[in-house]
Design a protein around this motif. Structure first.
Motif, PDB file in Angstrom:
ATOM      1  N   TYR A   1      -1.884 -10.531  -6.853  1.00  0.00           N
ATOM      2  CA  TYR A   1      -0.997  -9.389  -7.103  1.00  0.00           C
ATOM      3  C   TYR A   1      -0.823  -9.259  -8.611  1.00  0.00           C
ATOM      4  O   TYR A   1      -0.424 -10.206  -9.287  1.00  0.00           O
ATOM      5  CB  TYR A   1       0.349  -9.661  -6.440  1.00  0.00           C
ATOM      6  CG  TYR A   1       1.328  -8.506  -6.461  1.00  0.00           C
ATOM      7  CD1 TYR A   1       1.339  -7.563  -5.440  1.00  0.00           C
ATOM      8  CD2 TYR A   1       2.254  -8.370  -7.485  1.00  0.00           C
ATOM      9  CE1 TYR A   1       2.247  -6.519  -5.433  1.00  0.00           C
ATOM     10  CE2 TYR A   1       3.157  -7.317  -7.497  1.00  0.00           C
ATOM     11  CZ  TYR A   1       3.156  -6.403  -6.464  1.00  0.00           C
ATOM     12  OH  TYR A   1       4.051  -5.368  -6.458  1.00  0.00           O
TER      13      TYR A   1
ATOM     14  N   SER B   1      -3.619  -5.506  -5.539  1.00  0.00           N
ATOM     15  CA  SER B   1      -3.642  -6.776  -4.815  1.00  0.00           C
ATOM     16  C   SER B   1      -4.882  -6.893  -3.945  1.00  0.00           C
ATOM     17  O   SER B   1      -5.577  -5.909  -3.674  1.00  0.00           O
ATOM     18  CB  SER B   1      -2.390  -6.918  -3.939  1.00  0.00           C
ATOM     19  OG  SER B   1      -2.438  -6.011  -2.856  1.00  0.00           O
TER      20      SER B   1
ATOM     21  N   ASP C   1       0.839  -4.821   5.426  1.00  0.00           N
ATOM     22  CA  ASP C   1       1.394  -5.790   4.466  1.00  0.00           C
ATOM     23  C   ASP C   1       2.430  -5.124   3.566  1.00  0.00           C
ATOM     24  O   ASP C   1       3.561  -5.600   3.425  1.00  0.00           O
ATOM     25  CB  ASP C   1       0.284  -6.369   3.580  1.00  0.00           C
ATOM     26  CG  ASP C   1      -0.579  -7.400   4.286  1.00  0.00           C
ATOM     27  OD1 ASP C   1      -0.183  -7.868   5.368  1.00  0.00           O
ATOM     28  OD2 ASP C   1      -1.649  -7.733   3.755  1.00  0.00           O
ATOM     29  N   TYR C   2       2.022  -4.025   2.937  1.00  0.00           N
ATOM     30  CA  TYR C   2       2.915  -3.358   1.995  1.00  0.00           C
ATOM     31  C   TYR C   2       4.147  -2.792   2.686  1.00  0.00           C
ATOM     32  O   TYR C   2       5.255  -2.838   2.134  1.00  0.00           O
ATOM     33  CB  TYR C   2       2.164  -2.245   1.263  1.00  0.00           C
ATOM     34  CG  TYR C   2       1.298  -2.720   0.131  1.00  0.00           C
ATOM     35  CD1 TYR C   2       1.737  -3.701  -0.753  1.00  0.00           C
ATOM     36  CD2 TYR C   2       0.028  -2.175  -0.081  1.00  0.00           C
ATOM     37  CE1 TYR C   2       0.951  -4.128  -1.801  1.00  0.00           C
ATOM     38  CE2 TYR C   2      -0.771  -2.598  -1.133  1.00  0.00           C
ATOM     39  CZ  TYR C   2      -0.304  -3.576  -1.984  1.00  0.00           C
ATOM     40  OH  TYR C   2      -1.095  -3.997  -3.036  1.00  0.00           O
ATOM     41  N   GLU C   3       3.960  -2.254   3.866  1.00  0.00           N
ATOM     42  CA  GLU C   3       5.096  -1.712   4.601  1.00  0.00           C
ATOM     43  C   GLU C   3       6.152  -2.787   4.857  1.00  0.00           C
ATOM     44  O   GLU C   3       7.355  -2.584   4.618  1.00  0.00           O
ATOM     45  CB  GLU C   3       4.615  -1.125   5.926  1.00  0.00           C
ATOM     46  CG  GLU C   3       5.730  -0.530   6.782  1.00  0.00           C
ATOM     47  CD  GLU C   3       5.223   0.002   8.105  1.00  0.00           C
ATOM     48  OE1 GLU C   3       6.048   0.223   9.009  1.00  0.00           O
ATOM     49  OE2 GLU C   3       3.993   0.197   8.251  1.00  0.00           O
TER      50      GLU C   3
ATOM     51  N   LYS D   1       7.755  -4.188   1.541  1.00  0.00           N
ATOM     52  CA  LYS D   1       8.729  -3.273   0.944  1.00  0.00           C
ATOM     53  C   LYS D   1       9.974  -3.102   1.815  1.00  0.00           C
ATOM     54  O   LYS D   1      11.109  -3.182   1.326  1.00  0.00           O
ATOM     55  CB  LYS D   1       8.084  -1.909   0.693  1.00  0.00           C
ATOM     56  CG  LYS D   1       7.079  -1.905  -0.455  1.00  0.00           C
ATOM     57  CD  LYS D   1       6.522  -0.510  -0.689  1.00  0.00           C
ATOM     58  CE  LYS D   1       5.606  -0.472  -1.898  1.00  0.00           C
ATOM     59  NZ  LYS D   1       5.102   0.884  -2.187  1.00  0.00           N
TER      60      LYS D   1
ATOM     61  N   GLU E   1      -2.064  -1.950   4.554  1.00  0.00           N
ATOM     62  CA  GLU E   1      -0.978  -0.981   4.605  1.00  0.00           C
ATOM     63  C   GLU E   1       0.214  -1.580   5.355  1.00  0.00           C
ATOM     64  O   GLU E   1       1.364  -1.342   4.995  1.00  0.00           O
ATOM     65  CB  GLU E   1      -1.466   0.302   5.278  1.00  0.00           C
ATOM     66  CG  GLU E   1      -2.557   1.002   4.481  1.00  0.00           C
ATOM     67  CD  GLU E   1      -3.191   2.156   5.222  1.00  0.00           C
ATOM     68  OE1 GLU E   1      -2.798   2.404   6.392  1.00  0.00           O
ATOM     69  OE2 GLU E   1      -4.081   2.818   4.648  1.00  0.00           O
TER      70      GLU E   1
ATOM     71  N   SER F   1      -5.691  -8.679  -0.177  1.00  0.00           N
ATOM     72  CA  SER F   1      -5.176  -9.368   1.007  1.00  0.00           C
ATOM     73  C   SER F   1      -6.320 -10.016   1.767  1.00  0.00           C
ATOM     74  O   SER F   1      -7.426  -9.469   1.832  1.00  0.00           O
ATOM     75  CB  SER F   1      -4.443  -8.387   1.941  1.00  0.00           C
ATOM     76  OG  SER F   1      -3.113  -8.187   1.535  1.00  0.00           O
TER      77      SER F   1
ATOM     78  N   GLN G   1       3.131   6.197  -2.669  1.00  0.00           N
ATOM     79  CA  GLN G   1       4.312   6.212  -1.809  1.00  0.00           C
ATOM     80  C   GLN G   1       4.923   7.602  -1.725  1.00  0.00           C
ATOM     81  O   GLN G   1       5.435   8.010  -0.681  1.00  0.00           O
ATOM     82  CB  GLN G   1       5.345   5.206  -2.341  1.00  0.00           C
ATOM     83  CG  GLN G   1       6.625   5.134  -1.516  1.00  0.00           C
ATOM     84  CD  GLN G   1       7.575   4.065  -2.028  1.00  0.00           C
ATOM     85  OE1 GLN G   1       7.158   3.003  -2.476  1.00  0.00           O
ATOM     86  NE2 GLN G   1       8.873   4.337  -1.980  1.00  0.00           N
TER      87      GLN G   1
ATOM     88  N   THR H   1      -0.336  -0.387  -4.752  1.00  0.00           N
ATOM     89  CA  THR H   1       0.875   0.258  -4.248  1.00  0.00           C
ATOM     90  C   THR H   1       1.759   0.644  -5.411  1.00  0.00           C
ATOM     91  O   THR H   1       1.772  -0.020  -6.450  1.00  0.00           O
ATOM     92  CB  THR H   1       1.632  -0.660  -3.269  1.00  0.00           C
ATOM     93  OG1 THR H   1       2.669   0.071  -2.612  1.00  0.00           O
ATOM     94  CG2 THR H   1       2.237  -1.862  -3.969  1.00  0.00           C
TER      95      THR H   1
END
Length: 444
Positions: free
Chosen positions: A155, A141, A365-367, A370, A363, A143, A129, A110
């Motif tokens: 990470y 990373s 997770d990152y959403e 963040k 996706e 997951s 992004q 990311t």
């Protein structure tokens, strides 16, 4: 399924137990309270999860003392990110896998848009992004995922060559001496090896084409004994079903016997796109894989047994057969996605599709990391601070996962979010407005 409402009266107690176990991995006793405070700060319903806004909300009557404490624990204190993430897994994985077994290890990266040129790892590169080349830094990373939930396990910042080879920039940013330039697939393989060494339960490795198109990455997974379903580009060359490279040249009377596989002008591999375009409508099947926010998710798919052709003219044996999975929505003029998989030949098409599509969890997770927990809000410049902040964001996310496992939402209901938590905090002083401008490039 248990759809009980969260017991907020005991939530603070559960959080405290979680944090007390977590901070045992931090080493010195004087790190315990700052780590607990920083993690709680990341769970706060505030817009900016940088040090000053968190300090103002955690200790509105004593911001001057709280601020340096939070700053020191993330930017300077020498605790181990790996040890703390291991403790997160120790607490969260048993709850994740109580009803659903671990299904996949999901690899991804990311990007974080960042102004300036002094923050560690920042350079002009492709930022997912933003969907374009921009000044940013990128982290890789892995997951761990079940069919219902997931948790980042490792990470690491991707250090571009321009940074890796610049001794002065490395020194100022505190980049560890042992860190050298690695491609993103190389970083991911190293992360996977570290998880293997820690005896983390295995799953099928999933990744997009940025990783799956790297032959060294796929071969590394096979060496480690992993099954995988990875995206590939449409230009990837393969031998169609039932076709293989030509055998070595017949032995002549003189010289050593030939050992290398061959091609000729009439005997060449095809790109996966060329192969897919040979399919007819009857070769494609409608497959659904999960319920989405707009109903059942489905598309058209085909699968073929193929052999990768990458540099097999330097091999004495063909690459083993694999599944080529092709997604071709009915509304599209050509196929949309391609995957390679070494999963067993007997696997069903639906299971193969469902496994490939499970990559969406990273996706999510990152959403959430963040938008809910401030993963991209770290304003410092150094290597240690970047990783400490991310580790504590993952720790905060781990508590959310624990609560979701304890109180799974009703069908069709959204999962528990950080803003739904009930943290016991002192009353905020209405006259105080903390600083913390987005995108700042500070010296922490």
């Amino acid at each position: 399924m248990n759809n009980r409402q969260p017991d907020f009266s005991r939530q603070s107690g559960r959080l405290q137990v979680y944090l007390e176990r977590l901070t045992r991995a931090a080493g010195h006793a004087d790190r315990v309270i700052p780590i607990e405070n920083y993690t709680k700060g990341l769970l706060l319903p505030i817009e900016r999860k940088s040090v000053e806004p968190m300090a103002a909300r955690l200790a509105p009557g004593n911001v001057r003392r709280m601020h340096p404490s939070l700053h020191h624990i993330v930017a300077d204190a020498a605790w181990s990110d790996a040890a703390l993430l291991e403790e997160v897994r120790r607490q969260v994985l048993p709850a994740m896998t109580r009803r659903h077994g671990l299904a996949a290890w999901i690899v991804d990266d990311t990007g974080f848009p960042k102004k300036g040129s002094h923050s560690v790892g920042v350079t002009r590169q492709y930022c997912g992004q933003l969907g374009k080349q921009e000044n940013c830094r990128i982290a890789v990373s892995v997951s761990l995922a079940t069919a219902q939930t997931s948790l980042p396990a490792t990470y690491q910042l991707y250090l571009p060559e321009i940074w890796a080879n610049d001794a002065e920039r490395r020194r100022k940013a505190g980049v560890p001496e042992e860190v050298r330039f690695q491609t993103k697939p190389e970083i991911a393989l190293a992360q996977i090896r570290s998880l293997v060494n820690e005896d983390v339960p295995r799953g099928v490795v999933l990744a997009d084409a940025a990783y799956g198109n790297d032959n060294g990455f796929r071969e590394g997974l096979e060496t480690l004994g992993f099954a995988y379903v990875v995206g590939i580009q449409s230009s990837t060359s393969v031998w169609p079903p039932g076709i293989a490279p030509l055998p070595p040249q017949a032995r002549s009377r003189m010289g050593r016997p030939a050992r290398l596989l061959r091609r000729d002008e009439q005997h060449q591999p095809l790109s996966v796109k060329e192969l897919a375009l040979c399919l007819s409508a009857s070769d494609l099947r409608r497959v659904s894989w999960r319920e989405g926010t707009r109903g059942t998710m489905h598309s058209r798919f085909a699968r073929l047994r193929v052999r990768v052709a990458h540099r097999d003219y330097w091999r004495s044996e063909p690459h083993p057969q694999q599944w080529l999975l092709i997604e071709w929505p009915k509304t599209e003029k050509e196929p949309m996605k391609y995957w390679l998989s070494n999963l067993p030949e007997a696997i069903s098409l639906r299971q193969l599709v469902a496994t490939a599509k499970l990559r969406w969890r990273i996706e999510r997770d990152y959403e959430e990391l963040k938008q809910e927990l401030g993963l991209g809000h770290y304003e410092g410049r150094n290597w240690r601070g970047f990783h400490h902040h991310a580790t504590l964001c993952i720790a905060a996310y781990g508590f959310l996962v624990l609560e979701r496992c304890l109180f799974p939402p009703a069908p069709g209901s959204p999962p528990l979010r950080a803003i739904d938590l009930r943290l016991r905090l002192p009353r905020m002083q209405p006259s105080y407005t903390p600083r913390g401008a987005a995108g700042a490039d500070r010296t922490a």
